[in-house]
Design a protein around this motif. Structure first.
Motif, PDB file in Angstrom:
ATOM      1  N   LEU A  85      13.278   3.941  -1.284  1.00 24.22           N
ATOM      2  CA  LEU A  85      13.447   4.591   0.032  1.00 24.22           C
ATOM      3  C   LEU A  85      12.297   4.189   0.966  1.00 24.22           C
ATOM      4  O   LEU A  85      12.503   3.973   2.163  1.00 24.22           O
ATOM      5  CB  LEU A  85      13.499   6.115  -0.115  1.00 24.22           C
ATOM      6  N   ILE A  86      11.095   4.085   0.414  1.00 23.55           N
ATOM      7  CA  ILE A  86       9.947   3.636   1.230  1.00 23.55           C
ATOM      8  C   ILE A  86      10.215   2.223   1.754  1.00 23.55           C
ATOM      9  O   ILE A  86      10.032   1.932   2.940  1.00 23.55           O
ATOM     10  CB  ILE A  86       8.642   3.666   0.395  1.00 23.55           C
ATOM     11  N   LEU A  87      10.684   1.348   0.864  1.00 27.18           N
ATOM     12  CA  LEU A  87      10.870  -0.062   1.233  1.00 27.18           C
ATOM     13  C   LEU A  87      11.998  -0.230   2.260  1.00 27.18           C
ATOM     14  O   LEU A  87      11.975  -1.147   3.075  1.00 27.18           O
ATOM     15  CB  LEU A  87      11.187  -0.892  -0.014  1.00 27.18           C
ATOM     16  N   TYR A  88      12.990   0.649   2.199  1.00 28.17           N
ATOM     17  CA  TYR A  88      14.141   0.538   3.098  1.00 28.17           C
ATOM     18  C   TYR A  88      13.944   1.273   4.436  1.00 28.17           C
ATOM     19  O   TYR A  88      14.787   1.150   5.331  1.00 28.17           O
ATOM     20  CB  TYR A  88      15.367   1.163   2.424  1.00 28.17           C
ATOM     21  N   ALA A  89      12.862   2.029   4.570  1.00 34.65           N
ATOM     22  CA  ALA A  89      12.799   3.003   5.676  1.00 34.65           C
ATOM     23  C   ALA A  89      12.810   2.379   7.071  1.00 34.65           C
ATOM     24  O   ALA A  89      13.370   2.961   8.003  1.00 34.65           O
ATOM     25  CB  ALA A  89      11.565   3.885   5.512  1.00 34.65           C
ATOM     26  N   GLU A  90      12.206   1.189   7.218  1.00 40.56           N
ATOM     27  CA  GLU A  90      12.045   0.687   8.582  1.00 40.56           C
ATOM     28  C   GLU A  90      11.878  -0.831   8.572  1.00 40.56           C
ATOM     29  O   GLU A  90      11.295  -1.397   7.641  1.00 40.56           O
ATOM     30  CB  GLU A  90      10.818   1.405   9.197  1.00 40.56           C
ATOM     31  N   HIS A  91      12.412  -1.502   9.579  1.00 44.37           N
ATOM     32  CA  HIS A  91      12.311  -2.963   9.628  1.00 44.37           C
ATOM     33  C   HIS A  91      12.501  -3.474  11.040  1.00 44.37           C
ATOM     34  O   HIS A  91      13.309  -4.366  11.291  1.00 44.37           O
ATOM     35  CB  HIS A  91      13.336  -3.589   8.671  1.00 44.37           C
ATOM     36  N   ASP A  92      11.804  -3.016  11.946  1.00 45.61           N
ATOM     37  CA  ASP A  92      11.819  -3.294  13.396  1.00 45.61           C
ATOM     38  C   ASP A  92      13.232  -3.497  13.967  1.00 45.61           C
ATOM     39  O   ASP A  92      14.100  -2.665  13.754  1.00 45.61           O
ATOM     40  CB  ASP A  92      10.748  -4.329  13.789  1.00 45.61           C
ATOM     41  N   PHE A  93      13.480  -4.603  14.665  1.00 41.69           N
ATOM     42  CA  PHE A  93      14.742  -4.710  15.408  1.00 41.69           C
ATOM     43  C   PHE A  93      15.853  -5.370  14.579  1.00 41.69           C
ATOM     44  O   PHE A  93      16.532  -6.285  15.044  1.00 41.69           O
ATOM     45  CB  PHE A  93      14.513  -5.492  16.713  1.00 41.69           C
ATOM     46  N   ASN A  94      16.029  -4.914  13.344  1.00 40.12           N
ATOM     47  CA  ASN A  94      17.174  -5.372  12.554  1.00 40.12           C
ATOM     48  C   ASN A  94      18.469  -4.916  13.243  1.00 40.12           C
ATOM     49  O   ASN A  94      18.433  -4.092  14.162  1.00 40.12           O
ATOM     50  CB  ASN A  94      17.069  -4.798  11.134  1.00 40.12           C
ATOM     51  N   ALA A  95      19.614  -5.419  12.758  1.00 39.64           N
ATOM     52  CA  ALA A  95      20.876  -5.204  13.484  1.00 39.64           C
ATOM     53  C   ALA A  95      21.214  -3.728  13.679  1.00 39.64           C
ATOM     54  O   ALA A  95      21.648  -3.311  14.760  1.00 39.64           O
ATOM     55  CB  ALA A  95      22.019  -5.910  12.758  1.00 39.64           C
ATOM     56  N   ASP A 137       0.845  -1.190   0.000  1.00 39.91           N
ATOM     57  CA  ASP A 137       0.000   0.000   0.000  1.00 39.91           C
ATOM     58  C   ASP A 137       0.890   1.254   0.000  1.00 39.91           C
ATOM     59  O   ASP A 137       0.715   2.176  -0.817  1.00 39.91           O
ATOM     60  CB  ASP A 137      -0.874  -0.061   1.265  1.00 39.91           C
ATOM     61  N   LEU A 138       1.879   1.261   0.885  1.00 42.98           N
ATOM     62  CA  LEU A 138       2.767   2.432   0.983  1.00 42.98           C
ATOM     63  C   LEU A 138       3.605   2.596  -0.285  1.00 42.98           C
ATOM     64  O   LEU A 138       3.725   3.706  -0.816  1.00 42.98           O
ATOM     65  CB  LEU A 138       3.682   2.291   2.202  1.00 42.98           C
ATOM     66  N   ALA A 139       4.189   1.489  -0.784  1.00 43.70           N
ATOM     67  CA  ALA A 139       5.089   1.590  -1.947  1.00 43.70           C
ATOM     68  C   ALA A 139       4.339   2.102  -3.175  1.00 43.70           C
ATOM     69  O   ALA A 139       4.912   2.807  -4.001  1.00 43.70           O
ATOM     70  CB  ALA A 139       5.730   0.241  -2.242  1.00 43.70           C
ATOM     71  N   HIS A 140       3.048   1.739  -3.278  1.00 42.58           N
ATOM     72  CA  HIS A 140       2.307   2.124  -4.482  1.00 42.58           C
ATOM     73  C   HIS A 140       1.519   3.425  -4.329  1.00 42.58           C
ATOM     74  O   HIS A 140       1.201   4.071  -5.314  1.00 42.58           O
ATOM     75  CB  HIS A 140       1.373   0.993  -4.916  1.00 42.58           C
ATOM     76  N   HIS A 141       1.196   3.800  -3.086  1.00 42.98           N
ATOM     77  CA  HIS A 141       0.296   4.956  -2.931  1.00 42.98           C
ATOM     78  C   HIS A 141       0.858   6.108  -2.117  1.00 42.98           C
ATOM     79  O   HIS A 141       0.234   7.165  -2.052  1.00 42.98           O
ATOM     80  CB  HIS A 141      -1.037   4.499  -2.310  1.00 42.98           C
ATOM     81  N   ALA A 142       2.001   5.901  -1.473  1.00 38.94           N
ATOM     82  CA  ALA A 142       2.561   6.995  -0.656  1.00 38.94           C
ATOM     83  C   ALA A 142       3.871   7.472  -1.284  1.00 38.94           C
ATOM     84  O   ALA A 142       4.395   6.856  -2.208  1.00 38.94           O
ATOM     85  CB  ALA A 142       2.820   6.492   0.764  1.00 38.94           C
ATOM     86  N   THR A 143       4.363   8.588  -0.780  1.00 38.65           N
ATOM     87  CA  THR A 143       5.704   9.045  -1.175  1.00 38.65           C
ATOM     88  C   THR A 143       6.650   8.795   0.000  1.00 38.65           C
ATOM     89  O   THR A 143       6.204   8.554   1.140  1.00 38.65           O
ATOM     90  CB  THR A 143       5.714  10.555  -1.461  1.00 38.65           C
ATOM     91  N   PHE A 144       7.951   8.905  -0.266  1.00 39.67           N
ATOM     92  CA  PHE A 144       8.896   8.721   0.836  1.00 39.67           C
ATOM     93  C   PHE A 144       8.669   9.781   1.916  1.00 39.67           C
ATOM     94  O   PHE A 144       8.761   9.477   3.113  1.00 39.67           O
ATOM     95  CB  PHE A 144      10.339   8.759   0.340  1.00 39.67           C
ATOM     96  N   GLU A 145       8.359  10.999   1.523  1.00 44.21           N
ATOM     97  CA  GLU A 145       8.102  12.040   2.532  1.00 44.21           C
ATOM     98  C   GLU A 145       6.898  11.660   3.409  1.00 44.21           C
ATOM     99  O   GLU A 145       6.923  11.868   4.621  1.00 44.21           O
ATOM    100  CB  GLU A 145       7.851  13.402   1.870  1.00 44.21           C
ATOM    101  N   ASP A 146       5.846  11.071   2.784  1.00 49.99           N
ATOM    102  CA  ASP A 146       4.687  10.601   3.572  1.00 49.99           C
ATOM    103  C   ASP A 146       5.145   9.592   4.622  1.00 49.99           C
ATOM    104  O   ASP A 146       4.726   9.627   5.784  1.00 49.99           O
ATOM    105  CB  ASP A 146       3.667   9.871   2.672  1.00 49.99           C
TER     106      ASP A 146
END
Ligand code: COA
Length: 398
Positions: free
Chosen positions: A193-203, A42-51
């Motif tokens: 950038l959207i896909l890379y922005a966050e991934h919980d408790f990664n290293a 949903d985010l990758a297709h409908h939001a921007t990185f700033e969103d």
């Protein structure tokens, strides 16, 4: 001394399967990935990185007025303090010669940003948000300036940090090249950038939280996050994945794509127990949800592109990557992670390989900052145990 038997009951190598804290920022399951409740497709297709940056940092979806304010704040914070620009310029010879790598220079530049940030020693939520926005705004400028000195060009955007009329992703490319990028390039970079922005408790995020958990400062936590992200088992994999594809292309040639030559290359890698970069994941065992999104977006651009990266039509790199993925799945049952399509996507767009992980930082800095603020808001120092495997107790003079 704690007996190894009692310690072993709680031991998980690499903290696999251990819940090490609570978060309201991101949730990962085999079946999906959500940022504050919004699913990644949903985010990758409908939001921007700033969103997405606003969502992660401020905690909710921005209204139109809030987004206009946020974008203005980010654009205003893009220029770098002369101390940081001067440091990057002083690294020029080392960067150009490959003796200093962009991830390390970026790490030090972010640390220097802390020296000149008026809020650097203030861990209040308000100061945390101000620092997060400054970091988000300034990392692309650092990346651009590094590329300019590598290319032996004058610094682009010394005064304004780029072109104030461009959005974050487009401005990043502009700062690196001095040209306004095609819309389809900016869109794919924005999605990455959207896909890379966050991934919980990664290293790297866990590293940042550990640093924040001692009540240390945000710039220190982000600097530590960058150091952790650089490793080839983490964010550095996007560069290594592309280096591996280049190696395969070099060995089998374009004519080898779609033939057993690639299977033979892979078999040699399996026989030597080589780790194939851009594959596997600690959490996702049935595939990384982000990978197919970026793959199809990157491929769509490559199909129409007339560029000849590395001397091959852009789409050829995707065809090779797809064959490698198929072999990996059928022989090892291991899926690609997001770093695999990232390598192909950035390469076919002409981005220099040593900048792939710094671009990852330009995105993940939002996740790190959100976690640092969350840690500071509800802190307990992070201090696990270890299982002692050394000598039994003994006397110094005995
Ligand atoms: N290439 C070859 N084999 C791999 C592999 C890869 N990329 N990833 C995992 N495996 C194998 C392991 O060798 C292991 O095999 P074994 O049981 O025969 O020893 C098995 O799959 C399980 O992997 P494991 O090492 O336990 O996974 P992990 O959770 O400790 O590590 C990664 C996860 C991501 C570090 C690991 O998959 C990896 O090194 N991948 C390559 C680097 C990468 O792409 N990192 C980016 C992650 S987003």
């Amino acid at each position: 001394m704690m007996s190894s038997a009692s310690a072993a009951a709680n031991f998980a190598k690499g903290l696999e399967g251990i819940i090490a804290g609570e978060t309201r920022i991101c949730s990962i399951e085999q079946g999906g990935l959500w940022y504050r409740g919004y699913e990644i497709h949903d985010l990758a297709h409908h939001a921007t990185f700033e969103d997405v940056a606003f969502l992660l940092l401020e905690g909710h979806k921005a209204s139109a007025a809030e987004m206009a304010r946020f974008k203005g704040e980010i654009v205003a914070e893009r220029p770098l303090h002369p101390m940081v620009t001067g440091f990057i310029e002083s690294c020029g010879g080392y960067l150009a010669a490959g003796r200093a790598v962009p991830m390390d220079v970026l790490r030090t530049a972010v640390s220097i940003l802390g020296h000149v940030d008026p809020d650097s020693q203030d861990n209040s939520p308000e100061a945390g948000l101000r620092k997060s926005k400054r970091l988000l705004a300034k990392v692309p400028t650092i990346i651009g300036h590094m590329q300019n000195v590598i290319d032996g060009k004058a610094i682009i955007g010394r005064e304004l940090g780029g072109d104030p009329t461009l959005d974050h992703a487009a401005n990043l490319l502009y700062l690196m090249t001095g040209s306004r990028p095609p819309k389809e390039y900016s869109r794919v970079i924005d999605a990455s950038l959207i896909l890379y922005a966050e991934h919980d408790f990664n290293a790297s995020t866990f590293t940042s939280r550990c640093i924040a958990g001692t009540l240390s400062d945000m710039h220190g936590a982000v600097t530590g996050g960058i150091a952790a992200l650089k490793g080839s088992l983490h964010g550095g994999a996007n560069e290594m994945a592309m280096e591996m594809l280049k190696e395969i292309m070099n060995d089998v040639g374009e004519k080898g794509i779609g033939t057993p030559a690639v299977d033979e290359w892979m078999q040699r890698a399996f026989d030597t127990k080589r780790k194939l970069m851009g594959f596997g994941h600690r959490v996702y065992k049935n595939g990384d949800h982000r990978a197919p999104i970026l793959h199809s977006m990157g491929r769509a651009v490559a199909e129409k592109d007339t560029k000849n990266p590395g001397g091959h039509a852009a789409v050829k790199w995707f065809e090779l990557g797809e064959q490698v993925q198929k072999i990996m799945l059928s022989k090892k049952n291991i899926h690609p992670n997001v770093d695999f399509p990232c390598g192909m996507t950035y390469f076919t767009m002409g981005i220099p390989v040593p900048q792939y992980t710094p671009i990852f930082v330009a995105s993940r800095v939002t996740g790190w900052c959100a976690h640092v603020m969350e840690q500071h808001a509800n802190n307990r120092i992070i201090r696990p145990l270890s299982m002692y495997t050394g000598e039994a107790a003994r006397k110094w003079n005995g």
